[in-house]
Design a protein around this motif. Structure first.
Motif, PDB file in Angstrom:
ATOM      1  N   GLY A  17     -37.621   1.278  23.512  1.00 19.54           N
ATOM      2  CA  GLY A  17     -37.263   0.831  24.855  1.00 19.54           C
ATOM      3  C   GLY A  17     -36.351  -0.374  24.909  1.00 19.54           C
ATOM      4  N   THR A  18     -35.854  -0.824  23.781  1.00 19.17           N
ATOM      5  CA  THR A  18     -34.990  -2.005  23.755  1.00 19.17           C
ATOM      6  C   THR A  18     -33.661  -1.703  24.436  1.00 19.17           C
ATOM      7  OG1 THR A  18     -35.984  -2.670  21.646  1.00 19.17           O
ATOM      8  CG2 THR A  18     -33.929  -3.739  22.260  1.00 19.17           C
ATOM      9  N   THR A  19     -33.310  -2.473  25.436  1.00 20.09           N
ATOM     10  CA  THR A  19     -32.076  -2.229  26.189  1.00 20.09           C
ATOM     11  C   THR A  19     -30.864  -2.790  25.453  1.00 20.09           C
ATOM     12  OG1 THR A  19     -32.213  -4.305  27.424  1.00 20.09           O
ATOM     13  CG2 THR A  19     -33.372  -2.383  28.355  1.00 20.09           C
ATOM     14  N   ASP A  20     -29.690  -2.259  25.805  1.00 22.35           N
ATOM     15  CA  ASP A  20     -28.452  -2.790  25.225  1.00 22.35           C
ATOM     16  C   ASP A  20     -28.289  -4.270  25.573  1.00 22.35           C
ATOM     17  OD1 ASP A  20     -27.820  -0.328  24.161  1.00 22.35           O
ATOM     18  OD2 ASP A  20     -26.486   0.250  25.796  1.00 22.35           O
ATOM     19  N   GLN A  21     -28.687  -4.637  26.787  1.00 27.48           N
ATOM     20  CA  GLN A  21     -28.558  -6.025  27.224  1.00 27.48           C
ATOM     21  C   GLN A  21     -29.412  -6.956  26.366  1.00 27.48           C
ATOM     22  OE1 GLN A  21     -29.701  -6.670  31.282  1.00 27.48           O
ATOM     23  NE2 GLN A  21     -29.065  -8.813  31.314  1.00 27.48           N
ATOM     24  N   ALA A  22     -30.600  -6.478  25.967  1.00 25.08           N
ATOM     25  CA  ALA A  22     -31.517  -7.316  25.194  1.00 25.08           C
ATOM     26  C   ALA A  22     -30.961  -7.678  23.822  1.00 25.08           C
ATOM     27  CB  ALA A  22     -32.863  -6.620  25.047  1.00 25.08           C
ATOM     28  N   VAL A  23     -30.074  -6.846  23.303  1.00 31.96           N
ATOM     29  CA  VAL A  23     -29.530  -7.091  21.961  1.00 31.96           C
ATOM     30  C   VAL A  23     -28.022  -7.323  21.986  1.00 31.96           C
ATOM     31  CG1 VAL A  23     -31.372  -5.899  20.709  1.00 31.96           C
ATOM     32  CG2 VAL A  23     -29.413  -4.598  21.568  1.00 31.96           C
ATOM     33  N   ALA A  24     -27.449  -7.518  23.171  1.00 29.81           N
ATOM     34  CA  ALA A  24     -25.990  -7.654  23.292  1.00 29.81           C
ATOM     35  C   ALA A  24     -25.446  -8.813  22.464  1.00 29.81           C
ATOM     36  CB  ALA A  24     -25.601  -7.828  24.757  1.00 29.81           C
ATOM     37  N   ALA A  25     -26.140  -9.949  22.480  1.00 28.93           N
ATOM     38  CA  ALA A  25     -25.658 -11.115  21.729  1.00 28.93           C
ATOM     39  C   ALA A  25     -25.701 -10.856  20.226  1.00 28.93           C
ATOM     40  CB  ALA A  25     -26.502 -12.346  22.071  1.00 28.93           C
ATOM     41  N   LEU A  26     -26.591  -9.983  19.789  1.00 31.49           N
ATOM     42  CA  LEU A  26     -26.728  -9.671  18.364  1.00 31.49           C
ATOM     43  C   LEU A  26     -25.726  -8.617  17.927  1.00 31.49           C
ATOM     44  CD1 LEU A  26     -30.616  -9.682  18.385  1.00 31.49           C
ATOM     45  CD2 LEU A  26     -29.160 -11.392  17.301  1.00 31.49           C
ATOM     46  N   THR A  27     -25.549  -7.571  18.720  1.00 28.55           N
ATOM     47  CA  THR A  27     -24.569  -6.551  18.365  1.00 28.55           C
ATOM     48  C   THR A  27     -23.145  -7.113  18.448  1.00 28.55           C
ATOM     49  OG1 THR A  27     -24.651  -5.680  20.625  1.00 28.55           O
ATOM     50  CG2 THR A  27     -26.041  -4.605  18.987  1.00 28.55           C
ATOM     51  N   ALA A  28     -22.945  -8.130  19.289  1.00 29.52           N
ATOM     52  CA  ALA A  28     -21.633  -8.778  19.368  1.00 29.52           C
ATOM     53  C   ALA A  28     -21.268  -9.458  18.054  1.00 29.52           C
ATOM     54  CB  ALA A  28     -21.617  -9.804  20.505  1.00 29.52           C
ATOM     55  N   LEU A  29     -22.257  -9.738  17.229  1.00 28.94           N
ATOM     56  CA  LEU A  29     -22.004 -10.353  15.915  1.00 28.94           C
ATOM     57  C   LEU A  29     -21.665  -9.302  14.857  1.00 28.94           C
ATOM     58  CD1 LEU A  29     -24.978 -12.895  15.858  1.00 28.94           C
ATOM     59  CD2 LEU A  29     -22.565 -13.389  16.305  1.00 28.94           C
ATOM     60  N   GLY A  30     -21.656  -8.019  15.263  1.00 26.69           N
ATOM     61  CA  GLY A  30     -21.316  -6.953  14.323  1.00 26.69           C
ATOM     62  C   GLY A  30     -22.513  -6.212  13.761  1.00 26.69           C
ATOM     63  N   LYS A  80     -39.973 -10.710  18.413  1.00 26.44           N
ATOM     64  CA  LYS A  80     -39.134 -11.514  17.523  1.00 26.44           C
ATOM     65  C   LYS A  80     -37.730 -11.743  18.071  1.00 26.44           C
ATOM     66  CE  LYS A  80     -41.779  -9.571  13.719  1.00 26.44           C
ATOM     67  NZ  LYS A  80     -41.804  -8.645  12.577  1.00 26.44           N
ATOM     68  N   LEU A  81     -37.307 -10.906  19.007  1.00 24.06           N
ATOM     69  CA  LEU A  81     -35.958 -11.020  19.550  1.00 24.06           C
ATOM     70  C   LEU A  81     -35.810 -12.301  20.373  1.00 24.06           C
ATOM     71  CD1 LEU A  81     -35.352  -7.342  20.702  1.00 24.06           C
ATOM     72  CD2 LEU A  81     -34.320  -8.486  18.725  1.00 24.06           C
ATOM     73  N   HIS A  82     -34.753 -13.054  20.081  1.00 22.48           N
ATOM     74  CA  HIS A  82     -34.416 -14.294  20.792  1.00 22.48           C
ATOM     75  C   HIS A  82     -35.492 -15.367  20.638  1.00 22.48           C
ATOM     76  CE1 HIS A  82     -31.282 -11.760  22.257  1.00 22.48           C
ATOM     77  NE2 HIS A  82     -32.146 -10.982  22.896  1.00 22.48           N
ATOM     78  N   ALA A  83     -36.285 -15.257  19.573  1.00 21.95           N
ATOM     79  CA  ALA A  83     -37.256 -16.289  19.216  1.00 21.95           C
ATOM     80  C   ALA A  83     -36.776 -16.978  17.940  1.00 21.95           C
ATOM     81  CB  ALA A  83     -38.641 -15.681  19.018  1.00 21.95           C
ATOM     82  N   ALA A  84     -37.372 -18.112  17.641  1.00 19.63           N
ATOM     83  CA  ALA A  84     -36.973 -18.860  16.451  1.00 19.63           C
ATOM     84  C   ALA A  84     -38.191 -19.436  15.759  1.00 19.63           C
ATOM     85  CB  ALA A  84     -36.001 -19.980  16.812  1.00 19.63           C
ATOM     86  N   SER A  85     -38.076 -19.575  14.440  1.00 19.38           N
ATOM     87  CA  SER A  85     -39.099 -20.210  13.608  1.00 19.38           C
ATOM     88  C   SER A  85     -38.446 -21.343  12.815  1.00 19.38           C
ATOM     89  CB  SER A  85     -39.732 -19.172  12.683  1.00 19.38           C
ATOM     90  OG  SER A  85     -40.500 -18.255  13.434  1.00 19.38           O
ATOM     91  N   PRO A  86     -39.237 -22.181  12.169  1.00 22.07           N
ATOM     92  CA  PRO A  86     -38.667 -23.415  11.592  1.00 22.07           C
ATOM     93  C   PRO A  86     -37.650 -23.237  10.476  1.00 22.07           C
ATOM     94  CG  PRO A  86     -41.040 -23.642  11.893  1.00 22.07           C
ATOM     95  CD  PRO A  86     -40.710 -22.206  12.140  1.00 22.07           C
ATOM     96  N   TYR A  87     -37.731 -22.139   9.683  1.00 24.40           N
ATOM     97  CA  TYR A  87     -36.902 -22.055   8.478  1.00 24.40           C
ATOM     98  C   TYR A  87     -35.914 -20.896   8.588  1.00 24.40           C
ATOM     99  CZ  TYR A  87     -40.317 -25.366   6.890  1.00 24.40           C
ATOM    100  OH  TYR A  87     -41.110 -26.474   6.806  1.00 24.40           O
ATOM    101  N   VAL A  88     -34.625 -21.244   8.540  1.00 23.73           N
ATOM    102  CA  VAL A  88     -33.568 -20.249   8.702  1.00 23.73           C
ATOM    103  C   VAL A  88     -33.311 -19.556   7.370  1.00 23.73           C
ATOM    104  CG1 VAL A  88     -31.142 -19.889   9.301  1.00 23.73           C
ATOM    105  CG2 VAL A  88     -32.524 -21.530  10.590  1.00 23.73           C
ATOM    106  N   ILE A  89     -33.285 -18.217   7.430  1.00 20.52           N
ATOM    107  CA  ILE A  89     -32.992 -17.409   6.244  1.00 20.52           C
ATOM    108  C   ILE A  89     -31.486 -17.279   6.066  1.00 20.52           C
ATOM    109  CG2 ILE A  89     -33.303 -15.150   5.169  1.00 20.52           C
ATOM    110  CD1 ILE A  89     -35.763 -14.889   7.226  1.00 20.52           C
ATOM    111  N   ALA A  90     -30.823 -16.858   7.147  1.00 19.84           N
ATOM    112  CA  ALA A  90     -29.379 -16.622   7.099  1.00 19.84           C
ATOM    113  C   ALA A  90     -28.880 -16.401   8.518  1.00 19.84           C
ATOM    114  CB  ALA A  90     -29.068 -15.401   6.236  1.00 19.84           C
ATOM    115  N   PRO A  91     -27.563 -16.521   8.738  1.00 14.67           N
ATOM    116  CA  PRO A  91     -27.020 -16.104  10.033  1.00 14.67           C
ATOM    117  C   PRO A  91     -27.263 -14.612  10.250  1.00 14.67           C
ATOM    118  CG  PRO A  91     -25.409 -17.379   8.772  1.00 14.67           C
ATOM    119  CD  PRO A  91     -26.537 -17.068   7.839  1.00 14.67           C
TER     120      PRO A  91
END
Length: 251
Positions: free
Chosen positions: A232-245, A209-220
């Motif tokens: 096994g999820t690396t910090d790099q794999a979620v960096a763009a998400l953790t940067a959002l807080g 599900k990470l960095h994938a998209a589906s047609p209907y947005v729930i929320a930011p």
């Protein structure tokens, strides 16, 4: 370049880079943006990607029906479920979403835990039938058979009468750019209502599900409290998400 060659190139770019920016690819290949957008529309119609403004993201495989999703990344989902279950404190009221990872969460709630689960998923309710100390409140509505959850105005109205400490959310896509998304419009409405009535929203984020998209947005993404991810999820794999807080819990 032939149409089929262009489409293969687009899919290769998506697999390699995780996204397609139509303007950049147009300049690189010497093709018009209209040609690239036309190819993206055709590939999206085949379910091979999800178009977004300016390009495309991978289409989430998690939009399959409940039975098919049950076979996806089961060890990862079990680890996520165990970590989420450990977050629940005695006496709390929690919303548990529908879906296969949430089902695993319900099955892993400790037998000594006294709490209340409010859910619009018959599958979650059944998973807790034998739990000795959890009170289950099942919300009604029209049964959306694809995901085995209740949806519609009656469901949203019932959600509005509950204030929950935690909401464990299932999604089909998580993208820093697009947001939290799902494959059905009515499901998106229900998930927004659940978020609005919860002190904390934790997104159960298996790898597909990470960095994938589906047609209907729930929320930011920034409107959620955090993500529960595979071990096994690396910090790099979620960096763009953790940067959002977003806070991060690993399974």
């Amino acid at each position: 370049m032939l149409t089929q060659q262009r489409k293969h190139l687009l899919l290769d770019t998506l697999r390699r880079e995780g996204r397609i920016v139509a303007a950049d690819l147009s300049a690189t290949l010497g093709l018009s943006e209209d040609t690239i957008r036309r190819d993206l529309r055709a590939l999206a119609a085949q379910g091979l990607l999800q178009r977004v403004h300016g390009g495309a993201l991978p289409a989430s495989p998690a939009v399959a029906n409940f039975a098919a999703r049950s076979q996806l990344q089961m060890p990862g989902k079990q680890a996520i479920a165990a970590a989420a279950a450990a977050m629940v404190q005695p006496g709390q009221v929690m919303f548990i979403d529908g879906g296969t990872t949430c089902q695993q969460l319900a099955l892993r709630l400790p037998p000594t835990l006294q709490a209340t689960v409010v859910t619009h998923s018959p599958t979650i309710a059944l998973a807790l039938v034998e739990h000795p100390r959890i009170e289950v409140q099942l919300l009604g509505g029209r049964l959306f058979k694809h995901s085995v959850v209740a949806v519609g105005a009656a469901t949203v109205e019932a959600i509005g009468r509950v204030r929950a400490d935690l909401y464990f959310m299932g999604v089909t896509g998580i993208s820093a750019r697009v947001g939290l998304s799902t494959g059905d419009m009515e499901e998106a409405h229900v998930k927004r209502a659940l978020m609005a009535q919860s002190a904390e929203t934790w997104v159960l984020a298996s790898a597909e599900k990470l960095h994938a998209a589906s047609p209907y947005v729930i929320a930011p993404c920034s409107e959620a409290t955090g993500l529960v991810v595979e071990p096994g999820t690396t910090d790099q794999a979620v960096a763009a998400l953790t940067a959002l807080g977003l806070a991060l819990v690993r399974g």
